[in-house]
Design an enzyme around this catalytic site. Structure first.
Site, PDB file in Angstrom:
ATOM      1  N   ARG A  80     -10.718  37.074  -9.606  1.00  0.00           N
ATOM      2  CA  ARG A  80     -11.252  36.397 -10.780  1.00  0.00           C
ATOM      3  C   ARG A  80     -10.531  36.915 -12.020  1.00  0.00           C
ATOM      4  O   ARG A  80     -10.549  38.118 -12.298  1.00  0.00           O
ATOM      5  CB  ARG A  80     -12.758  36.654 -10.886  1.00  0.00           C
ATOM      6  CG  ARG A  80     -13.390  36.085 -12.143  1.00  0.00           C
ATOM      7  CD  ARG A  80     -14.873  36.442 -12.243  1.00  0.00           C
ATOM      8  NE  ARG A  80     -15.354  36.117 -13.569  1.00  0.00           N
ATOM      9  CZ  ARG A  80     -15.988  36.957 -14.380  1.00  0.00           C
ATOM     10  NH1 ARG A  80     -16.249  38.190 -13.988  1.00  0.00           N
ATOM     11  NH2 ARG A  80     -16.364  36.576 -15.568  1.00  0.00           N
ATOM     12  N   HIS A 124     -13.468  34.794 -21.846  1.00  0.00           N
ATOM     13  CA  HIS A 124     -13.933  36.171 -21.707  1.00  0.00           C
ATOM     14  C   HIS A 124     -13.741  36.859 -23.059  1.00  0.00           C
ATOM     15  O   HIS A 124     -12.977  37.819 -23.188  1.00  0.00           O
ATOM     16  CB  HIS A 124     -13.180  36.890 -20.592  1.00  0.00           C
ATOM     17  CG  HIS A 124     -13.868  38.121 -20.082  1.00  0.00           C
ATOM     18  ND1 HIS A 124     -14.100  38.344 -18.741  1.00  0.00           N
ATOM     19  CD2 HIS A 124     -14.389  39.193 -20.719  1.00  0.00           C
ATOM     20  CE1 HIS A 124     -14.717  39.508 -18.581  1.00  0.00           C
ATOM     21  NE2 HIS A 124     -14.900  40.043 -19.789  1.00  0.00           N
ATOM     22  N   GLU A 169     -20.467  36.282 -19.691  1.00  0.00           N
ATOM     23  CA  GLU A 169     -21.421  37.057 -20.471  1.00  0.00           C
ATOM     24  C   GLU A 169     -21.569  36.545 -21.907  1.00  0.00           C
ATOM     25  O   GLU A 169     -21.250  37.257 -22.871  1.00  0.00           O
ATOM     26  CB  GLU A 169     -21.030  38.541 -20.458  1.00  0.00           C
ATOM     27  CG  GLU A 169     -21.055  39.140 -19.063  1.00  0.00           C
ATOM     28  CD  GLU A 169     -20.827  40.648 -19.049  1.00  0.00           C
ATOM     29  OE1 GLU A 169     -20.585  41.234 -20.114  1.00  0.00           O
ATOM     30  OE2 GLU A 169     -20.904  41.243 -17.949  1.00  0.00           O
ATOM     31  N   ASN A 299     -23.477  39.223 -13.284  1.00  0.00           N
ATOM     32  CA  ASN A 299     -22.832  40.499 -13.580  1.00  0.00           C
ATOM     33  C   ASN A 299     -23.926  41.553 -13.727  1.00  0.00           C
ATOM     34  O   ASN A 299     -24.834  41.379 -14.547  1.00  0.00           O
ATOM     35  CB  ASN A 299     -22.026  40.415 -14.876  1.00  0.00           C
ATOM     36  CG  ASN A 299     -20.865  39.429 -14.791  1.00  0.00           C
ATOM     37  OD1 ASN A 299     -20.616  38.837 -13.745  1.00  0.00           O
ATOM     38  ND2 ASN A 299     -20.158  39.267 -15.883  1.00  0.00           N
ATOM     39  N   TYR A 301     -24.870  45.901 -13.855  1.00  0.00           N
ATOM     40  CA  TYR A 301     -24.458  47.296 -13.911  1.00  0.00           C
ATOM     41  C   TYR A 301     -25.638  48.266 -13.850  1.00  0.00           C
ATOM     42  O   TYR A 301     -25.582  49.262 -13.149  1.00  0.00           O
ATOM     43  CB  TYR A 301     -23.633  47.561 -15.177  1.00  0.00           C
ATOM     44  CG  TYR A 301     -22.297  46.846 -15.151  1.00  0.00           C
ATOM     45  CD1 TYR A 301     -21.198  47.412 -14.521  1.00  0.00           C
ATOM     46  CD2 TYR A 301     -22.145  45.588 -15.734  1.00  0.00           C
ATOM     47  CE1 TYR A 301     -19.976  46.757 -14.469  1.00  0.00           C
ATOM     48  CE2 TYR A 301     -20.930  44.924 -15.686  1.00  0.00           C
ATOM     49  CZ  TYR A 301     -19.853  45.507 -15.056  1.00  0.00           C
ATOM     50  OH  TYR A 301     -18.651  44.846 -14.998  1.00  0.00           O
ATOM     51  N   GLU A 376     -19.341  40.440 -11.386  1.00  0.00           N
ATOM     52  CA  GLU A 376     -18.940  41.769 -11.860  1.00  0.00           C
ATOM     53  C   GLU A 376     -19.949  42.788 -11.371  1.00  0.00           C
ATOM     54  O   GLU A 376     -21.160  42.566 -11.441  1.00  0.00           O
ATOM     55  CB  GLU A 376     -18.895  41.864 -13.393  1.00  0.00           C
ATOM     56  CG  GLU A 376     -17.697  41.254 -14.052  1.00  0.00           C
ATOM     57  CD  GLU A 376     -17.663  41.541 -15.554  1.00  0.00           C
ATOM     58  OE1 GLU A 376     -18.202  42.591 -15.990  1.00  0.00           O
ATOM     59  OE2 GLU A 376     -17.120  40.717 -16.292  1.00  0.00           O
TER      60      GLU A 376
END
Length: 475
Positions: A80, A124, A169, A299, A301, A376
């Site tokens: 990606r 992005h 995002e 995504n 984290y 992600e």
């Protein structure tokens, strides 16, 4: 049910890695490319660690063939990447610069020749500076300019690229860019950030329609959301639960509400009514935004822990999005953020794979039948070569094992997760953190730009080849 410790992923599961244009390409003044907001921001004193910029980054623009060969050697099946808008359309409007598009044509051809499935992200975070000078994302016209750009790239690559992502995002673009100012363009206007969020949603909808007007019907259009897993400091406390609702609306509902359901949450509109009356949402906008998706990218984290602002702090209060006197959460001054307990990455983010499983299962419920990708997931550590030049990163292997196990558990629980994109393929320019934080599975010596696969890259490649997770401690 098979033993999840040894269960294989589906044979068609994509094992990928992800990058973004400004973080890796460099060549910022070559072949007609003009400045984006990140060029301007990174060259503004005090905005990035060490005054770092993406001027050279890791020189992927000139080294892409070697980087693709490296992916193939590792056994990756998907990649990606994002397109630099100002490399393709330098002023953000008008005809394309073909030499800019040619770079992405060559990259796609190289990936396909190596058996790696490309996934294109159109945006992005690198808005052409000329569009920011005209008002940026708070201006409605930017959404229409994005649709024009999407059509250009779709026409150029749609015959060879099947997987498309409109925005990466948008929360960061809207709220870190226009509310807290820790990301480009560095503005601190809460009302403008809410306008930006709406126009990013509109850009997604108009861009989706534009892509579909020029691409084969087989192609899939998605977007990638950094949806937050928001948890209360005290689960039984009504004020903390109200804080969760407020942050969930600002982190998640502001995007998936209109995109998936065709409406903004009423609780969001009420919570932000002192900042805006939302009159920038015009008739027809929600229909334009609420396009059927072919997939959704997630995504993830770390989870978010919140309370009412008068709660006793549990460790440092931080929303995890950089230091600023201005909040990225408009209308949420009565909410406090807390560090979640547990081990942390170099970013200070708590490691909690249960949040990834929770996030996936949330969208199974909210968007039943919609294919999902983890677009992600990864961790920054203070990686250094040993005396033999090898880079051992057992912490990242453990991180990946835990989060991929969470994905496998979600699949066993009925989620249609079709792929995982490790963030990131390469150490790179980490936005306001400059080159201080290393997320890559491949180590980059910033002095020579030499690439060295870390032990996590070898471990991940073994997972990609076998469709199972090697034990931690093997690479």
């Amino acid at each position: 049910m098979p033993d999840l410790m040894t269960a294989a992923f589906p044979p068609s599961f994509l094992w990928g890695a992800a990058t973004s244009a400004y973080q890796i390409e460099g060549a910022v003044r070559e072949d007609g490319r003009t400045p984006s907001i990140w060029d301007t921001f990174s060259h503004t004193p005090g905005k990035t660690a060490g005054g770092d910029s993406g001027d050279i980054a890791v020189d992927h623009y000139h080294r892409y063939r070697d980087d693709v060969a490296l992916m193939a050697d590792l056994g990756l099946t998907a990649y990606r990447f994002s397109v630099s808008w100002s490399r393709v359309q330098p002023t953000g409007r008008g005809p394309a610069v073909q030499v800019g598009l040619d770079f992405y044509r060559r990259l796609v051809d190289e990936l396909l020749a190596k058996g790696i499935k490309p996934a294109v992200t159109l945006y992005h975070w690198d808005l052409p500076q000329e569009l920011e000078d005209a008002g940026g994302w708070p201006e409605r016209d930017t959404a229409h300019r994005f649709a024009e750009y999407a059509q250009i790239v779709g026409e150029a690559l749609g015959d060879r690229v099947e997987n498309w992502i409109t925005l990466n995002e948008p929360w960061c673009s809207a709220f870190l860019g226009y509310a807290s100012g820790v990301h480009a363009p560095g503005r601190t206007d809460p009302a403008a950030s809410l306008k930006a969020a709406h126009h990013l949603n509109l850009a997604h909808g108009l861009g989706t329609s534009a892509l579909r007007s020029v691409m084969p019907a087989r192609n899939a259009v998605a977007l990638s959301l950094n949806s937050s897993v928001v948890r209360p400091l005290s689960p039984g406390n009504a004020a903390d639960l109200a804080a969760v609702q407020k942050i969930d609306d600002l982190a998640n509902g502001v995007f998936h509400g209109p995109i998936l359901k065709g409406a903004y949450p009423q609780t969001l509109l009420a919570a932000t009514s002192s900042l805006t009356d939302w009159s920038f949402v015009l008739d027809g906008d929600l229909r334009s935004i609420n396009q059927p998706l072919d997939a959704l990218g997630l995504n993830y984290y770390t989870p978010t822990l919140v309370s009412a602002a008068d709660a006793e702090p549990r460790g440092p209060r931080s929303d995890g999005h950089g230091k600023s006197a201005h909040s990225p959460w408009p209308g949420a001054d009565d909410v406090a953020f807390h560090q979640t307990p547990g081990e942390r990455t170099e970013m200070g983010w708590t490691i909690d794979p249960t949040g990834l499983h929770e996030l996936i299962m949330r969208y199974v419920e909210e968007a039943p039948g919609l294919p999902l990708y983890v677009t992600e997931n990864g961790a920054a550590y203070d990686d250094k070569p040993d005396s033999d030049g090898r880079v051992h990163d057992p912490e990242r292997i453990a991180y990946l094992h835990g989060h991929l196990s969470a994905v496998r558990r979600a699949i066993a629980d009925g989620a249609d997760v079709r792929g995982y994109y490790l963030w990131s393929l390469l150490d790179n320019f980490e936005w306001a953190y400059g080159y201080e934080k290393r997320f890559g599975a491949v180590y980059v010596d910033y002095a020579t730009l030499a690439r060295t696969p870390k032990s996590s890259a070898i471990w991940y490649g073994r997972a990609a080849r076998t469709g199972t997770l090697p034990e931690v401690g093997t690479d």
